[in-house]
Enzyme design. Structure first.
Site, short mmCIF file in Angstrom:
data_model
loop_
_atom_site.label_atom_id
_atom_site.label_comp_id
_atom_site.label_asym_id
_atom_site.label_seq_id
_atom_site.Cartn_x
_atom_site.Cartn_y
_atom_site.Cartn_z
N ARG A 125 -0.20 -9.31 13.23
CA ARG A 125 -0.79 -8.26 12.38
C ARG A 125 -1.65 -8.86 11.28
O ARG A 125 -2.69 -8.31 10.93
CB ARG A 125 0.32 -7.39 11.78
CG ARG A 125 1.03 -6.56 12.84
CD ARG A 125 2.24 -5.88 12.29
NE ARG A 125 1.91 -4.79 11.38
CZ ARG A 125 2.76 -4.26 10.52
NH1 ARG A 125 3.98 -4.73 10.42
NH2 ARG A 125 2.39 -3.26 9.75
N ARG A 159 11.54 -2.29 11.01
CA ARG A 159 10.53 -1.83 11.97
C ARG A 159 10.31 -2.90 13.02
O ARG A 159 10.25 -4.08 12.70
CB ARG A 159 9.21 -1.58 11.24
CG ARG A 159 9.05 -0.16 10.81
CD ARG A 159 7.93 -0.02 9.82
NE ARG A 159 6.66 -0.59 10.28
CZ ARG A 159 5.53 -0.49 9.60
NH1 ARG A 159 5.50 0.14 8.44
NH2 ARG A 159 4.43 -1.03 10.05
N LYS A 187 0.83 -1.22 0.00
CA LYS A 187 0.00 0.00 0.00
C LYS A 187 0.86 1.26 0.00
O LYS A 187 0.62 2.17 -0.77
CB LYS A 187 -0.92 0.04 1.23
CG LYS A 187 -1.90 -1.12 1.32
CD LYS A 187 -2.89 -0.92 2.47
CE LYS A 187 -2.25 -0.87 3.85
NZ LYS A 187 -1.63 -2.14 4.29
N ARG A 237 -9.24 0.99 9.17
CA ARG A 237 -8.81 -0.39 9.40
C ARG A 237 -9.86 -1.18 10.18
O ARG A 237 -9.66 -2.37 10.42
CB ARG A 237 -7.53 -0.37 10.21
CG ARG A 237 -6.27 -0.76 9.43
CD ARG A 237 -5.14 -0.66 10.40
NE ARG A 237 -3.94 -1.32 10.03
CZ ARG A 237 -2.86 -0.70 9.54
NH1 ARG A 237 -2.91 0.57 9.26
NH2 ARG A 237 -1.77 -1.37 9.33
N ARG A 277 11.60 -6.11 4.50
CA ARG A 277 11.25 -4.69 4.48
C ARG A 277 12.20 -3.87 5.35
O ARG A 277 12.55 -4.26 6.45
CB ARG A 277 9.82 -4.51 4.96
CG ARG A 277 9.39 -3.06 4.96
CD ARG A 277 7.94 -2.91 4.68
NE ARG A 277 7.13 -3.10 5.87
CZ ARG A 277 5.84 -2.81 5.90
NH1 ARG A 277 5.23 -2.35 4.83
NH2 ARG A 277 5.16 -3.01 7.00
#
Ligand code: AMP
Length: 211
Positions: free
Chosen positions: A167, A156, A13, A88, A123
């Site tokens: 998540r 992160r 996203k 969300r 990531r």
């Protein structure tokens, strides 16, 4: 253009939002980035959000709704915006409706869980400006350094393996129902996330050109 980006964490996203933002000249509003900035600055909101984000849980609705309400009032949103990571939950979507905001589309980027896990492990994000990179799919020009601001790239905390699984579960339970919510409004667009960023972008841009 007023656009919502839906999709699992790690579906791409943020990456697509950057590209849409450039093409349509509208800002991207990422609640995740706003929360991370608040955390780093140690503001009251940041302190409230810390325990949730670090566990991979959602921050309470009233906190993020407040953030979005304030942000959408700023003048750069008057010609449109991209919401990355908001809403969300169904109550967040209802709050957006109550603010009188009707989006043109909710674009969902579809990616399998197994692929998400693979992606999240690679990531890297910029410690300073939040720009997002990937060790395989979106390499920075210089290893470990942000192309945008030259600061250090880090993993992160919420991209760590166990947190990613949490998540994903939260996504399926609380966020995925938003697809039906926007489908019922006739505003849902689904795009299959591809391995190559540019292939996903081509599908996204083609879908957006039709609305
Ligand atoms: P993201 O960068 O969008 O994956 O967001 C990182 C984290 O910030 C999430 O795992 C949540 O803890 C929190 N967060 C971001 N956006 C929201 C939202 N709309 N509602 C609740 N929590 C959020």
């Amino acid at each position: 253009m007023k656009l919502i980006l839906l999709g699992a964490p790690g579906a791409g996203k943020g990456t697509q939002a950057e590209l849409i933002s450039e093409k349509y000249n509208i800002p991207t509003i990422s609640t995740g980035n706003i929360i991370r900035a608040a955390l780093k600055e140690g503001t009251e909101m940041g302190l409230k959000a810390k325990e949730y984000t670090e566990r991979g849980e959602l921050v309470p609705d009233e906190v993020v709704i407040g953030i979005i309400e304030e942000r959408l009032e700023l003048p750069d949103c008057k010609n449109g915006f991209i919401l990355d990571g908001f809403p969300r939950t169904i109550p967040q979507a209802e709050a957006l409706d109550k603010m009188g905001i009707t989006v043109d589309a909710a674009l969902s980027i579809e990616v399998d869980d197994s692929e998400i896990v693979k992606r999240m492990s690679g990531r890297r994000v910029c410690h300073k400006c939040g720009a997002s990179f990937h060790t395989e799919f979106k390499k920075p020009k210089k290893d470990g350094i942000c192309d945008a601001c030259g600061d250090e790239l880090i993993i992160r905390k919420d991209d760590e393996a166990q947190t990613v699984l949490n998540r994903l579960q939260v996504f399926h339970e609380q966020t995925e129902p938003l697809k039906s919510y926007y489908e019922a409004q006739g505003r849902l667009i689904e795009v299959e996330g591809q391995d190559k960023v540019s292939d996903t972008t081509a599908l996204v841009m083609a879908a957006l050109s039709k609305i």
